[in-house]
Design an enzyme around this catalytic site. Structure first.
Site, PDB file in Angstrom:
ATOM      1  N   HIS A   3     -36.316 -19.116 -43.277  1.00 35.74           N
ATOM      2  CA  HIS A   3     -35.120 -19.564 -42.560  1.00 35.74           C
ATOM      3  C   HIS A   3     -34.703 -20.939 -43.066  1.00 35.74           C
ATOM      4  O   HIS A   3     -35.306 -21.958 -42.713  1.00 35.74           O
ATOM      5  CB  HIS A   3     -35.415 -19.588 -41.049  1.00 35.74           C
ATOM      6  CG  HIS A   3     -34.221 -19.908 -40.210  1.00 35.74           C
ATOM      7  ND1 HIS A   3     -34.237 -20.825 -39.193  1.00 35.74           N
ATOM      8  CD2 HIS A   3     -32.961 -19.431 -40.256  1.00 35.74           C
ATOM      9  CE1 HIS A   3     -33.035 -20.901 -38.650  1.00 35.74           C
ATOM     10  NE2 HIS A   3     -32.244 -20.062 -39.274  1.00 35.74           N
TER      11      HIS A   3
ATOM     12  N   GLU B 219     -38.086 -23.020 -42.415  1.00 33.35           N
ATOM     13  CA  GLU B 219     -39.002 -22.431 -41.424  1.00 33.35           C
ATOM     14  C   GLU B 219     -39.499 -21.102 -41.993  1.00 33.35           C
ATOM     15  O   GLU B 219     -38.683 -20.225 -42.303  1.00 33.35           O
ATOM     16  CB  GLU B 219     -38.253 -22.131 -40.112  1.00 33.35           C
ATOM     17  CG  GLU B 219     -38.006 -23.322 -39.220  1.00 33.35           C
ATOM     18  CD  GLU B 219     -37.315 -22.934 -37.896  1.00 33.35           C
ATOM     19  OE1 GLU B 219     -37.536 -23.630 -36.909  1.00 33.35           O
ATOM     20  OE2 GLU B 219     -36.543 -21.953 -37.861  1.00 33.35           O
TER      21      GLU B 219
ATOM     22  N   SER C  78     -31.404 -15.803 -38.530  1.00 31.66           N
ATOM     23  CA  SER C  78     -31.581 -16.903 -37.579  1.00 31.66           C
ATOM     24  C   SER C  78     -32.154 -16.402 -36.267  1.00 31.66           C
ATOM     25  O   SER C  78     -32.671 -17.184 -35.478  1.00 31.66           O
ATOM     26  CB  SER C  78     -30.236 -17.556 -37.249  1.00 31.66           C
ATOM     27  OG  SER C  78     -29.542 -17.883 -38.394  1.00 31.66           O
TER      28      SER C  78
ATOM     29  N   ASN D 284     -34.338 -23.882 -33.152  1.00 24.99           N
ATOM     30  CA  ASN D 284     -33.372 -23.448 -32.126  1.00 24.99           C
ATOM     31  C   ASN D 284     -34.022 -23.320 -30.754  1.00 24.99           C
ATOM     32  O   ASN D 284     -33.402 -23.597 -29.728  1.00 24.99           O
ATOM     33  CB  ASN D 284     -32.733 -22.109 -32.509  1.00 24.99           C
ATOM     34  CG  ASN D 284     -31.550 -22.328 -33.416  1.00 24.99           C
ATOM     35  OD1 ASN D 284     -31.038 -23.440 -33.521  1.00 24.99           O
ATOM     36  ND2 ASN D 284     -31.117 -21.278 -34.097  1.00 24.99           N
TER      37      ASN D 284
HETATM   38  N1  NAD Z   1     -24.551 -20.281 -41.479  1.00 32.48           N
HETATM   39  C1  NAD Z   1     -25.636 -20.921 -41.064  1.00 32.48           C
HETATM   40  O1  NAD Z   1     -25.588 -22.078 -40.651  1.00 32.48           O
HETATM   41  C2  NAD Z   1     -26.969 -20.222 -41.098  1.00 32.48           C
HETATM   42  C3  NAD Z   1     -28.146 -20.991 -41.028  1.00 32.48           C
HETATM   43  C4  NAD Z   1     -29.381 -20.336 -41.128  1.00 32.48           C
HETATM   44  C5  NAD Z   1     -29.421 -18.966 -41.267  1.00 32.48           C
HETATM   45  N2  NAD Z   1     -28.244 -18.236 -41.307  1.00 32.48           N
HETATM   46  C6  NAD Z   1     -28.350 -16.780 -41.480  1.00 32.48           C
HETATM   47  O2  NAD Z   1     -28.053 -16.485 -42.829  1.00 32.48           O
HETATM   48  C7  NAD Z   1     -27.443 -15.187 -42.926  1.00 32.48           C
HETATM   49  C8  NAD Z   1     -26.140 -15.306 -43.687  1.00 32.48           C
HETATM   50  O3  NAD Z   1     -25.293 -16.204 -43.045  1.00 32.48           O
HETATM   51  P1  NAD Z   1     -24.036 -16.859 -43.781  1.00 32.48           P
HETATM   52  O4  NAD Z   1     -23.560 -17.947 -42.891  1.00 32.48           O
HETATM   53  O5  NAD Z   1     -24.371 -17.152 -45.199  1.00 32.48           O
HETATM   54  O6  NAD Z   1     -22.999 -15.638 -43.741  1.00 32.48           O
HETATM   55  P2  NAD Z   1     -21.691 -15.402 -44.630  1.00 32.48           P
HETATM   56  O7  NAD Z   1     -20.792 -14.582 -43.803  1.00 32.48           O
HETATM   57  O8  NAD Z   1     -21.205 -16.684 -45.216  1.00 32.48           O
HETATM   58  O9  NAD Z   1     -22.229 -14.518 -45.853  1.00 32.48           O
HETATM   59  C9  NAD Z   1     -22.721 -13.219 -45.715  1.00 32.48           C
HETATM   60  C10 NAD Z   1     -22.521 -12.500 -47.042  1.00 32.48           C
HETATM   61  O10 NAD Z   1     -23.236 -11.269 -46.997  1.00 32.48           O
HETATM   62  C11 NAD Z   1     -22.464 -10.302 -47.673  1.00 32.48           C
HETATM   63  N3  NAD Z   1     -22.896  -8.970 -47.287  1.00 32.48           N
HETATM   64  C12 NAD Z   1     -22.663  -8.326 -46.132  1.00 32.48           C
HETATM   65  N4  NAD Z   1     -23.239  -7.101 -46.162  1.00 32.48           N
HETATM   66  C13 NAD Z   1     -23.850  -6.987 -47.356  1.00 32.48           C
HETATM   67  C14 NAD Z   1     -24.612  -5.961 -47.977  1.00 32.48           C
HETATM   68  N5  NAD Z   1     -24.849  -4.810 -47.360  1.00 32.48           N
HETATM   69  N6  NAD Z   1     -25.095  -6.180 -49.226  1.00 32.48           N
HETATM   70  C15 NAD Z   1     -24.840  -7.344 -49.864  1.00 32.48           C
HETATM   71  N7  NAD Z   1     -24.130  -8.350 -49.322  1.00 32.48           N
HETATM   72  C16 NAD Z   1     -23.646  -8.188 -48.084  1.00 32.48           C
HETATM   73  C17 NAD Z   1     -21.030 -10.627 -47.272  1.00 32.48           C
HETATM   74  O11 NAD Z   1     -20.089 -10.036 -48.156  1.00 32.48           O
HETATM   75  C18 NAD Z   1     -21.046 -12.158 -47.333  1.00 32.48           C
HETATM   76  O12 NAD Z   1     -20.692 -12.640 -48.627  1.00 32.48           O
HETATM   77  C19 NAD Z   1     -27.318 -14.678 -41.485  1.00 32.48           C
HETATM   78  O13 NAD Z   1     -28.423 -13.884 -41.199  1.00 32.48           O
HETATM   79  C20 NAD Z   1     -27.365 -15.956 -40.670  1.00 32.48           C
HETATM   80  O14 NAD Z   1     -27.842 -15.742 -39.368  1.00 32.48           O
HETATM   81  C21 NAD Z   1     -27.026 -18.836 -41.243  1.00 32.48           C
END
Ligand code: NAD
Length: 374
Positions: A141, A153, A120, A191
């Site tokens: 994204h 995006e 993000s 954003n």
């Molecule tokens: N949550 C949102 O609303 C949103 C929206 C758009 C983008 N994002 C982006 O998406 C990404 C993930 O966010 P999320 O909310 O799904 O997070 P989350 O915490 O729900 O999930 C992250 C996952 O990654 C895994 N992980 C961590 N290190 C790892 C590795 N080395 N190898 C494999 N797996 C690994 C964790 O175990 C976890 O299951 C981030 O970069 C975030 O900025 C989030």
């Protein structure tokens, strides 16, 4: 190039959502996380989404079986990416850990494979530098919840090739998304434009121009938004909004400085609906009464909306994104009733220019008139 098989690294909220929509739309998908329980939790989320689909008669039993049958999973990145055409990374937001994942994926994925990140806020170019294929590196994204939000995006790094962009557009389309493109820059499109709206609402409240309720009412009744900045901030999570604004502040300067009210709420743990307290109280206790300021709500909605218009115009002035991409991005990614350029046409470009010129004189550079309006 044809994309048939995708590996998704990270089986969390976003990763499992991306796996679900990819499998639903005909891709073979391999989902990877750090351990069995994390992968199983991701699969559980997907099964539960499929069950919801079945219960709502949106997915037939046989489609559900086909969908689940397209998904494999594991914990080994090198093994998991060795036969895929696209890797989408969705692990937690940390530059060093993401770079480690990309270095591993780059070393093991086939030469033609595209590497994408769902970050993000992190720089696409810096992430790409962990690989030997920056031309095949791109930001994809997605928005949460992935299955429901129609926007994708695409974030282009300096070296992202035209072929990589074309492939990502095709994948997004097959996943049922509308794709828009932005050059690598803080906040991308949604954003970047949303934060000045939230910030301006809070600043006007801090200055005593209007109450929270007046500002939220102005933006819903006159601005046509589904929620005003305070209710939206509480819903999204003030911690998330604060982090997003802080990133923009760090990268782009004072015009994005998080207001004290937001900072104080986050520091006190009042981070919105999930904590039952944010700008408003959700615990059942009555909010402190705020005597109305009696401000003209229509004027207020234009005053705040102009900040979105200004930021959108800066994105075009600086060649980060086009008008044609910004308007649908804000409608699909931020539930704006219409895009900032369509809003500007409604208000009248002369009026937007006059209002900004006045504010610029009174309040300084954060209200400067964008080049395209001069
Ligand atoms: N949550 C949102 O609303 C949103 C929206 C758009 C983008 N994002 C982006 O998406 C990404 C993930 O966010 P999320 O909310 O799904 O997070 P989350 O915490 O729900 O999930 C992250 C996952 O990654 C895994 N992980 C961590 N290190 C790892 C590795 N080395 N190898 C494999 N797996 C690994 C964790 O175990 C976890 O299951 C981030 O970069 C975030 O900025 C989030």
């Amino acid at each position: 190039m044809e994309i048939n098989k995708i590996a998704v690294v990270g089986a969390g909220l976003m990763g499992s959502g991306i796996v679900y929509i990819s499998a639903w739309n005909g891709f073979d998908v391999h989902m990877i996380d750090i351990n069995d329980s994390a992968v199983e939790a991701g699969m559980e989320r997907i099964r539960s989404d499929v069950m919801t689909g079945i219960n709502k008669n949106k997915i037939s039993m046989s489609d559900a079986e086909t969908l689940i049958g397209r998904i494999t999973f594991g914990t080994d990145i090198a093994e998991g990416v060795k036969d895929v055409d696209l890797v989408i990374e969705a692990i937690f937001e940390n530059m060093d850990v993401k770079k480690e994942v990309f270095a591993k994926a780059d070393a093991a994925a086939p030469e033609h494979c595209i590497l994408a990140t769902n970050t993000s806020s992190l720089s696409i170019d810096e992430l790409a530098s962990a690989t030997k294929r920056p031309d095949k590196f791109i930001g994809m994204h997605y928005f949460s919840p992935v299955a429901a939000m129609k926007l994708l995006e695409l974030v282009l790094g300096e070296k992202t090739s035209a072929e990589t962009i074309a492939c990502a557009v095709k994948v997004g389309k097959k996943q049922g998304k509308t794709t828009v493109q932005a050059k690598n820059s803080p906040g991308f499109i949604v954003n970047r434009i949303l934060m000045p709206v939230l910030r301006e609402g809070i600043v006007l409240y801090e200055q005593g121009v209007a109450t929270k309720v007046e500002i939220d009412t102005a933006m819903t009744i006159h601005g046509g938004m589904p929620a005003g900045p305070f209710a939206l901030g509480d819903f999204v999570g003030l911690d998330i909004a604060y982090n997003a604004m802080s990133t923009l502040y760090r990268e782009l300067g004072d015009c994005f400085k998080p207001p004290e009210t937001l900072k104080n709420l986050v520091e006190s743990g009042a981070i919105g609906t999930k904590a039952k307290k944010g700008f408003y109280d959700y615990s059942g206790a009555a909010d402190e009464p705020e005597p109305a300021k009696g401000v003209d709500l229509e004027w207020l909605s234009v005053r705040i909306g102009i900040m979105a218009i200004r930021e959108a115009m800066i994105l075009v002035d600086t060649d980060i994104a086009s008008k044609e991409d910004i308007d649908p991005a804000m409608v699909l990614g931020a539930s704006f009733p219409k895009g900032p350029f369509a809003m500007a046409d409604d208000i009248g470009l002369d009026k937007v220019r006059d209002e900004l010129t006045k504010l610029n004189k009174e309040l300084g550079d954060c209200y400067s008139v964008p080049k395209m309006l001069q």
